[in-house]
Design an enzyme around this catalytic site. Structure first.
Site, PDB file in Angstrom:
ATOM      1  NE  ARG A 161      -3.760  -2.306   0.948  1.00  0.00           N
ATOM      2  CZ  ARG A 161      -3.569  -3.562   0.221  1.00  0.00           C
ATOM      3  NH1 ARG A 161      -2.423  -3.938  -0.444  1.00  0.00           N
ATOM      4  NH2 ARG A 161      -4.347  -4.701   0.808  1.00  0.00           N
ATOM      5  CB  SER A 235      -8.146  -0.243   4.930  1.00  0.00           C
ATOM      6  OG  SER A 235      -9.028  -1.288   4.390  1.00  0.00           O
ATOM      7  CD  GLU A 333      -4.994   1.538   2.981  1.00  0.00           C
ATOM      8  OE1 GLU A 333      -4.743   0.630   3.218  1.00  0.00           O
ATOM      9  OE2 GLU A 333      -6.060   1.516   1.915  1.00  0.00           O
TER      10      GLU A 333
END
Ligand code: FAD
Ligand code: NAP
Length: 337
Positions: A161, A235, A333
């Site tokens: 990520r 998320s 994130e």
């Protein structure tokens, strides 16, 4: 090129929070992008589908919405197809296109919201697949001088990520086009979670890429809130990686703590942030209209009237609590604007 003033961003972010942009422009091709860059309005925010941002204030400068769309086959052999897609193309439309052609490589990334141009930013990933597995190159324009630059996979420095564009390259480039290498003879990736079990439930014994996509869509729809019905950005935190000693220590108090080794010697272990948040007691809780989703604790949601600040406040309480309980500092994130 139209530059709008004091423009509402509520329709442009999947949290559905209100914030205004001092200036706002939508670009449909590289030429109009260069025109906007030449106007030198700063600071400049690049906006795709708004599915990985949290707006916490009105934005000064300019927001440029990427609407450079289109999908083209660039190269084809008996084995593979290299496809080029405009950065403003909807990601799932590209997945659908690949399925219609019988091409494999991005079926596990079905139903991820957002645009193709944003996909390299955090090297989107799901169900054991990542963008980097099929990535060929991308075209971007420098925000500083309007110059055109090509990045190959090495230059993108993809991680979990993560990429160059979240670190040194942050806020410095506008991605206009992405090339992917897709396979005519795909090797299916069914090893993750309950993909195989879901295919069995669907009565499928020899799955095609379309079947895998359908199974993944089914799993996602059963546990993730649809932003069209309940504002969210997927998320909120990354899944943290901790060292083996820390993991073993936590296992003593929490024997059911899941862990996924990140290297051969398992010196580093990834633990699911959703599990930590749930065990810290936040799953399903809500403060005003900001909440922690009842089925997936890693997803923070807007029940209607939450502001970006409300969601950020909830996130900070969760972070503090998880750190106190597990000694793990969660990292966002979602991009906080
Ligand atoms: P935006 O939110 O518009 O932007 C995100 C960041 O990228 C911003 O910093 C922005 O400035 C930058 N950016 C966007 N476009 C460009 C561009 N063209 N050039 C330069 N910078 C740019 N992510 C996953 O990895 N896996 C998942 O499984 C997943 N599931 C999700 C499920 C839900 C329900 C939701 C809401 C989100 C999910 N996400 C997932 C997160 C998100 O969809 C992805 O990160 C997606 O790639 C964001 O695309 P976007 O166009 O909406 O980006
Ligand atoms: P899940 O399957 O319940 O898994 C929870 C966590 O455990 C995830 O962090 C996942 O890591 C990890 N994990 C599970 N099985 C694994 C395996 N075999 N090997 C390594 N790690 C494993 O997660 P979920 O929330 O339902 O999401 C399913 C997939 O979609 C995950 O890949 C997740 O990352 C992705 N997703 C991402 C977002 C987002 O916004 N980024 C939102 C929804 C779903 P990974 O994250 O590395 O897979």
């Amino acid at each position: 090129m139209k530059i709008l003033k004091n423009h509402s961003l509520r329709p442009y972010n999947t949290f559905g929070v209100e914030a205004r942009a001092a200036h706002f422009a939508e670009v449909f091709d590289a030429k109009s992008l260069v025109e906007v860059l030449e106007a030198k309005i700063a600071p400049l925010f690049v906006l795709g589908g708004g599915s990985n941002i949290l707006l916490t204030r009105n934005l000064p400068g300019i927001v440029i919405h990427n609407a450079i769309r289109g999908i083209e086959v660039e190269q084809e052999t008996d084995e593979q197809v290299v496809v080029a897609a405009g950065g403003g193309t909807n990601w799932h439309d590209l997945v659908d296109w690949s399925l219609q052609q019988g091409l494999g490589g991005i079926e596990n990334l079905s139903l991820i919201p957002g645009t193709v141009g944003a996909a390299p930013i955090q090297n989107i990933g799901a169900y054991g697949a990542e963008l980097k597995d099929v990535f060929e190159k991308l075209e971007a324009y420098s925000i500083e001088d309007g110059g055109r630059v090509l990045f190959d996979a090495k230059a993108c420095q993809f991680g979990y990520r993560d990429s160059f564009f979240k670190r040194e390259g942050r806020g410095r480039f506008f991605i206009t086009r992405v090339w992917l290498r897709l396979s005519k003879h795909p090797r299916l990736n069914l090893g993750y979670g309950n993909v195989q079990e879901t295919l069995r439930e669907m009565g499928i014994v020899t799955p095609s890429v379309c079947d895998v996509s359908k199974a993944i869509i089914r799993i996602r729809q059963s546990k993730l809130p649809n932003p069209a019905q309940l504002g969210n950005a997927g998320s909120f935190f990354k899944n943290p990686t901790i060292d083996q000693a820390h993991f073993q220590l936590l296992k003593k108090s929490w024997p059911d703590l899941p862990g996924y080794p990140q290297d051969e010697g398992a010196t580093l272990v990834k633990v699911p942030a959703g599990w930590l948040i749930e065990k810290a007691g936040w799953k399903g809780r809500r403060i005003g209209d900001a909440g922690c989703h009842h089925q997936q604790a890693l997803v923070l949601v807007n029940y209607g009237k939450a502001t970006g600040q409300d969601i950020l406040h909830l996130a900070s309480l969760i972070k503090e609590d998880v750190e106190n309980k597990f000694g793990i500092r969660l990292e966002e994130e979602v991009n906080i604007w």
